[in-house]
Design an enzyme around this catalytic site. Sequence first.
Site, PDB file in Angstrom:
ATOM      1  N   GLU A  27       0.799  -1.223   0.000  1.00 12.31           N
ATOM      2  CA  GLU A  27       0.000   0.000   0.000  1.00 12.31           C
ATOM      3  C   GLU A  27       0.835   1.277   0.000  1.00 12.31           C
ATOM      4  OE1 GLU A  27      -3.851  -1.653   2.423  1.00 12.31           O
ATOM      5  OE2 GLU A  27      -2.143  -1.028   3.614  1.00 12.31           O
TER       6      GLU A  27
HETATM    7  C1  TNX Z   1      -4.587  -4.026   4.786  1.00 12.34           C
HETATM    8  S1  TNX Z   1      -3.164  -6.231   3.682  1.00 12.34           S
HETATM    9  C2  TNX Z   1      -3.307  -3.799   5.263  1.00 12.34           C
HETATM   10  C3  TNX Z   1      -3.136  -3.285   6.623  1.00 12.34           C
HETATM   11  C4  TNX Z   1      -4.431  -3.104   7.335  1.00 12.34           C
HETATM   12  C5  TNX Z   1      -5.359  -4.244   6.985  1.00 12.34           C
HETATM   13  C6  TNX Z   1      -6.648  -4.259   7.739  1.00 12.34           C
HETATM   14  C7  TNX Z   1      -1.966  -5.330   4.013  1.00 12.34           C
HETATM   15  C8  TNX Z   1      -0.678  -5.815   3.610  1.00 12.34           C
HETATM   16  N1  TNX Z   1      -2.154  -4.140   4.609  1.00 12.34           N
HETATM   17  O1  TNX Z   1      -2.384  -2.089   6.613  1.00 12.34           O
HETATM   18  O2  TNX Z   1      -4.194  -3.080   8.708  1.00 12.34           O
HETATM   19  O3  TNX Z   1      -5.632  -4.187   5.621  1.00 12.34           O
HETATM   20  O4  TNX Z   1      -7.369  -5.420   7.468  1.00 12.34           O
END
Ligand code: TNX
Length: 504
Positions: A304
């Site tokens: 992300e």
């Molecule tokens: C996605 S999946 C994220 C996290 C959040 C989570 C909550 C991923 C690698 N990153 O930063 O905490 O969703 O479900």
Amino acid sequence: MSLPSVVPAPRSIHLGDTDAMSLAAPSVGGDPAAARIAAALLATRTGLDVEIVSTDAALITMSVDGIGAPESYRLAVTSGRAELMGADAAGLFYGIQTLVQLVTRNGDTWSVPAVSIQDGPRFAYRGVMLDVARHFHGVETVKAYIDRAAGLKFNALHLHLTDDQGWRIQLRSRPELTAMASSSSVGGRPGGFFTKTDYREIVEYAASRHMIVVPEIDVPGHTHAVGLAYPELVEEPVLSEHIREVVRDYGGSLPKNGAPYDGVAVGFSSLKIHDEKTYDFLADVFGELAGMTPGPYLHLGGDEALGTEPADFAEFVRRASELIADLDKIPVAWHEAGAAAGLHDSTVGQYWGFVTPTDGMDDKARAFVRNGAQLILSPADAIYLDMKPTPDAALGLTWANGATSVERSYSWEPSTVIAGITDADILGIEAPLWTETVRDLDAIDTLAFPRIAAAAEAGWSPATGHSELRTWDSFRTRVGALGPMWTKQCIRFSESDEIDWSRE
Ligand code: TNX
């Protein structure tokens, strides 16, 4: 007669032709470390005094005999005695977990059914992840989670140590991180961090339960907290429409450099990619962490990084993964990093897309395999333990296809998630627990149990279709039988109405 309940399902289990073995006068002997563990677990389960005696005199004998694949064991129970043999110490430990699950109450007495079991894992890596950044969870909670996971034959604890909301690991090379960036968390609640001594204690405790620790320093995104200690290392927050929407829906304020972030939005922060100071920072952080971590893996995050241009992201993960490989550790990265040309070819990818991939996430995952490395599967709409278990659950999130029932957490098969890959390309599976809504051990238990058992079965047990036990109907019966044991272990599991819970 139906087979006794073991979770995760063993490779093979047969009923014996004798009566059950009575635990009227329980004693264990053989391998001293295993005997101590077995005595303690059996005592917790039954409330009985369990004696540790010589091998010859023991009702239950335990030994490591070097026969069979790593982590495998064999267990034979007859009316007169039980014999447990592990290929190695881990196998013996897993055999003990099975034995304890087999303990049944008959009126005022306890017994173990006559069975013979041969068992070993499908995948080498079976992980749980705990996010200690959104809400901090201290050493005692982490140890309790290690015990819970080890009881289900997990062998890796991934600690998500850093995120926008706080930095949770003390480092001698960069003391400002915990001094200035650890006291915040989601909702403005207090933060916290692990001292180096705490971390060593966790690593050692995990090792005593045959688990490695996989520390994650999430970069280049998820780094708002770094800016509290080192403003010169971070970019200005990228306030996308998505971020504004999360703030509207969940409250909190917009991220602002220099101020702690206590919201739950993701994807707005980044380290500076074109500044050598960033790489000096990474060298210090990963270098020190490598020295503190006996396990083979260091996780660099990489998820992300929404405000970062693809070319910049690629350059960053190339350097970060190379740095980790140069420390003689195996880099692990979330699947986004698979898109980066130049990623170190030893980097293990962690897939967090859905059971049926969307948005090309499977392409990114396949890139790791093309490099010659393996994948860890964490399909979010099956084994993200932080998803709400039911739509009206008090705790949890819903972004991964809504609430995740126990049945959905069970009903997927690792080898069919990413088309074109085989079991040989899969290092294993991991069930993450992000903690935006999770403040303490009770909340961890409520979200994790019983779905964590479904993840355990995906990692340990034979593939779907290769064992009569690998069906939802079998699983829900077997998991229901564990209720009394979990209660004795003080695990506050969700009494999901999808499961017929046994009472004692
Ligand atoms: C996605 S999946 C994220 C996290 C959040 C989570 C909550 C991923 C690698 N990153 O930063 O905490 O969703 O479900």
